[in-house]
Design an enzyme around this catalytic site. Structure first.
Site, PDB file in Angstrom:
ATOM      1  N   ARG A 253      -1.846 -65.938 113.388  1.00  0.00           N
ATOM      2  CA  ARG A 253      -2.614 -64.732 113.735  1.00  0.00           C
ATOM      3  C   ARG A 253      -2.139 -64.169 115.066  1.00  0.00           C
ATOM      4  O   ARG A 253      -2.088 -62.959 115.264  1.00  0.00           O
ATOM      5  CB  ARG A 253      -4.096 -65.075 113.829  1.00  0.00           C
ATOM      6  CG  ARG A 253      -4.705 -65.334 112.487  1.00  0.00           C
ATOM      7  CD  ARG A 253      -6.074 -65.972 112.573  1.00  0.00           C
ATOM      8  NE  ARG A 253      -6.594 -66.164 111.228  1.00  0.00           N
ATOM      9  CZ  ARG A 253      -7.688 -66.853 110.939  1.00  0.00           C
ATOM     10  NH1 ARG A 253      -8.387 -67.430 111.908  1.00  0.00           N
ATOM     11  NH2 ARG A 253      -8.081 -66.972 109.692  1.00  0.00           N
ATOM     12  N   ILE A 347       2.156 -36.530 109.315  1.00  0.00           N
ATOM     13  CA  ILE A 347       3.097 -35.707 110.088  1.00  0.00           C
ATOM     14  C   ILE A 347       4.386 -35.491 109.301  1.00  0.00           C
ATOM     15  O   ILE A 347       5.019 -34.437 109.390  1.00  0.00           O
ATOM     16  CB  ILE A 347       3.351 -36.362 111.470  1.00  0.00           C
ATOM     17  CG1 ILE A 347       2.067 -36.274 112.306  1.00  0.00           C
ATOM     18  CG2 ILE A 347       4.530 -35.723 112.187  1.00  0.00           C
ATOM     19  CD1 ILE A 347       2.150 -36.926 113.664  1.00  0.00           C
ATOM     20  N   GLU A 373      -4.339 -63.960 106.793  1.00  0.00           N
ATOM     21  CA  GLU A 373      -4.619 -64.564 108.108  1.00  0.00           C
ATOM     22  C   GLU A 373      -6.001 -64.163 108.613  1.00  0.00           C
ATOM     23  O   GLU A 373      -6.197 -63.892 109.792  1.00  0.00           O
ATOM     24  CB  GLU A 373      -3.572 -64.150 109.148  1.00  0.00           C
ATOM     25  CG  GLU A 373      -2.152 -64.379 108.753  1.00  0.00           C
ATOM     26  CD  GLU A 373      -1.777 -65.836 108.700  1.00  0.00           C
ATOM     27  OE1 GLU A 373      -2.586 -66.666 109.150  1.00  0.00           O
ATOM     28  OE2 GLU A 373      -0.690 -66.143 108.188  1.00  0.00           O
ATOM     29  N   GLY A 374      -6.947 -64.105 107.679  1.00  0.00           N
ATOM     30  CA  GLY A 374      -8.303 -63.689 108.020  1.00  0.00           C
ATOM     31  C   GLY A 374      -8.410 -62.184 107.855  1.00  0.00           C
ATOM     32  O   GLY A 374      -7.703 -61.429 108.526  1.00  0.00           O
ATOM     33  N   PHE A 393     -21.469 -65.745 108.123  1.00  0.00           N
ATOM     34  CA  PHE A 393     -20.498 -65.897 107.039  1.00  0.00           C
ATOM     35  C   PHE A 393     -21.179 -66.135 105.697  1.00  0.00           C
ATOM     36  O   PHE A 393     -20.670 -65.760 104.670  1.00  0.00           O
ATOM     37  CB  PHE A 393     -19.571 -67.096 107.307  1.00  0.00           C
ATOM     38  CG  PHE A 393     -18.576 -66.841 108.393  1.00  0.00           C
ATOM     39  CD1 PHE A 393     -17.350 -66.269 108.079  1.00  0.00           C
ATOM     40  CD2 PHE A 393     -18.851 -67.165 109.704  1.00  0.00           C
ATOM     41  CE1 PHE A 393     -16.427 -66.030 109.074  1.00  0.00           C
ATOM     42  CE2 PHE A 393     -17.930 -66.933 110.694  1.00  0.00           C
ATOM     43  CZ  PHE A 393     -16.721 -66.361 110.394  1.00  0.00           C
TER      44      PHE A 393
HETATM   45  C1  LIG Z   1       0.955 -60.657 100.615  1.00  0.00           C
HETATM   46  C2  LIG Z   1       0.056 -61.812 100.910  1.00  0.00           C
HETATM   47  C3  LIG Z   1       0.587 -62.993 101.395  1.00  0.00           C
HETATM   48  C4  LIG Z   1      -0.241 -64.098 101.628  1.00  0.00           C
HETATM   49  N1  LIG Z   1       0.306 -65.274 102.068  1.00  0.00           N
HETATM   50  C5  LIG Z   1      -0.467 -66.401 102.127  1.00  0.00           C
HETATM   51  C6  LIG Z   1       0.104 -67.666 102.431  1.00  0.00           C
HETATM   52  O1  LIG Z   1       1.311 -67.779 102.726  1.00  0.00           O
HETATM   53  N2  LIG Z   1      -0.695 -68.765 102.394  1.00  0.00           N
HETATM   54  C7  LIG Z   1      -2.025 -68.700 102.077  1.00  0.00           C
HETATM   55  O2  LIG Z   1      -2.676 -69.738 102.045  1.00  0.00           O
HETATM   56  N3  LIG Z   1      -2.603 -67.495 101.807  1.00  0.00           N
HETATM   57  C8  LIG Z   1      -1.859 -66.357 101.812  1.00  0.00           C
HETATM   58  N4  LIG Z   1      -2.425 -65.131 101.510  1.00  0.00           N
HETATM   59  C9  LIG Z   1      -3.826 -65.091 101.119  1.00  0.00           C
HETATM   60  C10 LIG Z   1      -4.749 -64.471 102.149  1.00  0.00           C
HETATM   61  O3  LIG Z   1      -4.896 -65.322 103.255  1.00  0.00           O
HETATM   62  C11 LIG Z   1      -6.083 -64.182 101.452  1.00  0.00           C
HETATM   63  O4  LIG Z   1      -5.841 -63.088 100.572  1.00  0.00           O
HETATM   64  C12 LIG Z   1      -7.205 -63.842 102.414  1.00  0.00           C
HETATM   65  O5  LIG Z   1      -7.641 -64.999 103.086  1.00  0.00           O
HETATM   66  C13 LIG Z   1      -8.411 -63.210 101.720  1.00  0.00           C
HETATM   67  O6  LIG Z   1      -8.778 -63.969 100.611  1.00  0.00           O
HETATM   68  P1  LIG Z   1      -9.019 -63.269  99.188  1.00  0.00           P
HETATM   69  O7  LIG Z   1      -7.862 -62.375  98.912  1.00  0.00           O
HETATM   70  O8  LIG Z   1      -9.351 -64.322  98.222  1.00  0.00           O
HETATM   71  O9  LIG Z   1     -10.244 -62.310  99.422  1.00  0.00           O
HETATM   72  P2  LIG Z   1     -11.798 -62.745  99.397  1.00  0.00           P
HETATM   73  O10 LIG Z   1     -12.023 -63.921 100.251  1.00  0.00           O
HETATM   74  O11 LIG Z   1     -12.243 -62.802  97.983  1.00  0.00           O
HETATM   75  O12 LIG Z   1     -12.436 -61.470 100.091  1.00  0.00           O
HETATM   76  C14 LIG Z   1     -12.648 -60.238  99.399  1.00  0.00           C
HETATM   77  C15 LIG Z   1     -13.355 -59.287 100.357  1.00  0.00           C
HETATM   78  O13 LIG Z   1     -14.608 -59.869 100.752  1.00  0.00           O
HETATM   79  C16 LIG Z   1     -14.705 -59.874 102.162  1.00  0.00           C
HETATM   80  N5  LIG Z   1     -15.530 -61.002 102.603  1.00  0.00           N
HETATM   81  C17 LIG Z   1     -15.247 -62.325 102.500  1.00  0.00           C
HETATM   82  N6  LIG Z   1     -16.244 -63.056 103.042  1.00  0.00           N
HETATM   83  C18 LIG Z   1     -17.163 -62.164 103.489  1.00  0.00           C
HETATM   84  C19 LIG Z   1     -18.427 -62.289 104.135  1.00  0.00           C
HETATM   85  N7  LIG Z   1     -18.916 -63.492 104.477  1.00  0.00           N
HETATM   86  N8  LIG Z   1     -19.106 -61.159 104.447  1.00  0.00           N
HETATM   87  C20 LIG Z   1     -18.601 -59.944 104.127  1.00  0.00           C
HETATM   88  N9  LIG Z   1     -17.423 -59.751 103.530  1.00  0.00           N
HETATM   89  C21 LIG Z   1     -16.720 -60.853 103.207  1.00  0.00           C
HETATM   90  C22 LIG Z   1     -13.280 -59.991 102.630  1.00  0.00           C
HETATM   91  O14 LIG Z   1     -13.142 -59.600 103.983  1.00  0.00           O
HETATM   92  C23 LIG Z   1     -12.589 -59.058 101.654  1.00  0.00           C
HETATM   93  O15 LIG Z   1     -12.765 -57.726 102.085  1.00  0.00           O
HETATM   94  C24 LIG Z   1      -1.622 -64.003 101.366  1.00  0.00           C
HETATM   95  C25 LIG Z   1      -2.160 -62.784 100.911  1.00  0.00           C
HETATM   96  C26 LIG Z   1      -1.341 -61.689 100.699  1.00  0.00           C
HETATM   97  C27 LIG Z   1      -1.935 -60.397 100.203  1.00  0.00           C
END
Ligand SMILES: Cc1cc2nc3c(=O)[nH]c(=O)nc-3n(C[C@H](O)[C@H](O)[C@H](O)COP(=O)(O)OP(=O)(O)OC[C@H]3O[C@@H](n4cnc5c(N)ncnc54)[C@H](O)[C@@H]3O)c2cc1C
Length: 394
Positions: A253, A347, A373-374, A393
């Site tokens: 991060r 732009i 990364e969060g 959370f």
């Molecule tokens: C291109 C890419 C590369 C990545 N690379 C890696 C990697 O190398 N290793 C790895 O481990 N992961 C990786 N990730 C995964 C990434 O860390 C997760 O996508 C991320 O942590 C969010 O998880 P999720 O997509 O399951 O969304 P979710 O956790 O399902 O969240 C969906 C939505 O709900 C919101 N939300 C969640 N909890 C709450 C709450 N308590 N209150 C309100 N809103 C909430 C979130 O902010 C989001 O807007 C990658 C993702 C992408 C897109």
């Protein structure tokens, strides 16, 4: 009115940011910038369009440049300051967030996990080759049903004699299908533990995720573990519980706090140059107040973000940086970077939607950076908890 390039000031020069860097930091930044412009920038639009990167070749190029695990000490790593590492991330992300992701995952997630929590044997086995870019690493924490809440992970590791048997699926794993070693986090009877899974281990596969509209110049994969048998010494001995992976995430991060500003800077430089060249209603686009308002607002945010990143970098180098402070940096700088990328796109008008210019590519990439990364929501909740003492959370 004519534009006057001779008197133009770079957005970051407005706040004389360079004067806040040491000679060594400037030298590292300039070296990475020159190499990135020479070796990466000419190819990146093509990689993005195809959705393919020459990952092995890139890893070796980045290894030669010395940016893989550059902030770690020993084992072939450069041992630079956190600020120098941040500046390198910024230069790489000025080319493409996907390339910075390769470096972040390699150095701050996979290598850091081994460096911080691994046995001496594990460090000797993997770190020098990873620093050189001969081996690629990935970091498997997220699962199809456990992203923001890694505590909900289902991947598990069970003892069988002295061996471990791993089962589960990881999702969205950067570098996954090209990695020589995967750091996989799994639930055990004694809580979450980390395991090193070499590519080719029976039962382990890493199908690539395709059809992405963001981070197309980056490899993203699923990790599938079906009765993967690992010896006892595959476990990272010093990581116990979720604090292990979360410690690695804080490292990555931090790199993003700087990195996202690189993408924003590239967009702003492009937009300023475009606005000066583009004639609308018989005058340069840059000469209109509405355009200047946009450029001024974006430059203010870029400069503020840079000062914040440097402040956090100095705290990190002093060993004083807290997770809440990293959340402030990640939340602000990615949010502002994506806003800058989108505003710059306006732009450029129609030209802004093509790969001829980097702005929409950056904007699309930053959608992933906003999420991984969060997410921004998660970082808001971290800050909210720090401010109120109440965790929201769950
Ligand atoms: C291109 C890419 C590369 C990545 N690379 C890696 C990697 O190398 N290793 C790895 O481990 N992961 C990786 N990730 C995964 C990434 O860390 C997760 O996508 C991320 O942590 C969010 O998880 P999720 O997509 O399951 O969304 P979710 O956790 O399902 O969240 C969906 C939505 O709900 C919101 N939300 C969640 N909890 C709450 C709450 N308590 N209150 C309100 N809103 C909430 C979130 O902010 C989001 O807007 C990658 C993702 C992408 C897109």
């Amino acid at each position: 009115m004519k534009s006057s390039p001779s008197t133009a000031t770079h957005p970051l020069a407005l706040l004389a940011v360079d004067g806040l860097l040491s000679d060594e930091e400037r030298a590292i930044r300039d070296t990475v910038r020159a190499a990135a412009d020479r070796e990466l920038r000419p190819h990146v639009a093509g990689w993005f369009e195809k959705g393919e990167i020459p990952a092995r070749e890139l890893a070796r190029t980045l290894g030669e440049l010395g940016v893989l695990g550059m902030h770690l000490e020993g084992y072939g790593c450069a041992g630079t300051s956190a600020v120098a590492y941040g500046l390198a991330c910024m230069e790489l992300e000025a080319v493409d967030s996907g390339l910075r992701s390769l470096v972040s995952v390699q150095g701050s997630l996979a290598m850091y996990a081994i460096w911080k929590y691994g046995s001496e044997e594990q460090k000797q086995r993997w770190l020098p080759g990873m620093a050189a870019g001969e081996y690629i690493g990935c970091f498997g924490l997220t699962e199809p049903d456990a992203g923001s809440d890694p505590g909900a992970m289902r991947t598990n590791a069970k003892r069988d004699g002295s061996d471990w048997i791993l089962n589960g699926t990881k999702m969205w794993i950067t570098n996954g299908s090209v990695a020589d070693v995967a750091v996989v986090w799994a639930r055990t009877e004694e809580g979450v533990r980390g395991f090193l899974v070499p590519a080719g281990t029976p039962g382990f596969s890493a199908p690539e995720i395709t059809m992405k509209l963001s981070l197309r110049a980056s490899v993203t994969a699923e990790l599938v573990l079906e009765d993967v048998r690992l010896p006892a010494d595959a476990m990272l001995p010093e990581a116990r519980g979720l604090s292990g992976p979360l410690g690695c995430l804080n490292e990555a991060r931090f790199g993003i706090v700087f990195g996202a500003l690189g993408a924003a800077r590239d967009c702003l430089e492009t937009a300023i140059s475009y606005a000066k060249d583009r004639t609308v209603f018989a005058r340069p686009l840059a000469s209109y107040q509405l355009t200047q308002q946009k450029l001024a607002d974006m430059s203010v945010e870029l400069g503020k973000g840079m000062l914040l990143a440097l402040h956090l970098g100095r705290l990190k180098d002093a060993g004083e940086l807290t997770p809440e402070q990293i959340s402030v940096g990640k939340l602000n700088n990615v949010r502002e970077a994506i806003a800058i990328a989108r505003e710059c796109r306006t732009i450029l008008g129609a030209n802004g939607i093509t790969l001829e210019y980097p702005v929409l590519r950056h904007a699309n990439n930053l959608e992933s950076v906003l999420t991984y990364e969060g997410t921004s929501e998660v970082h808001s909740l971290v800050i909210g908890k720090a401010l109120t003492g109440e965790q929201a959370f769950r």
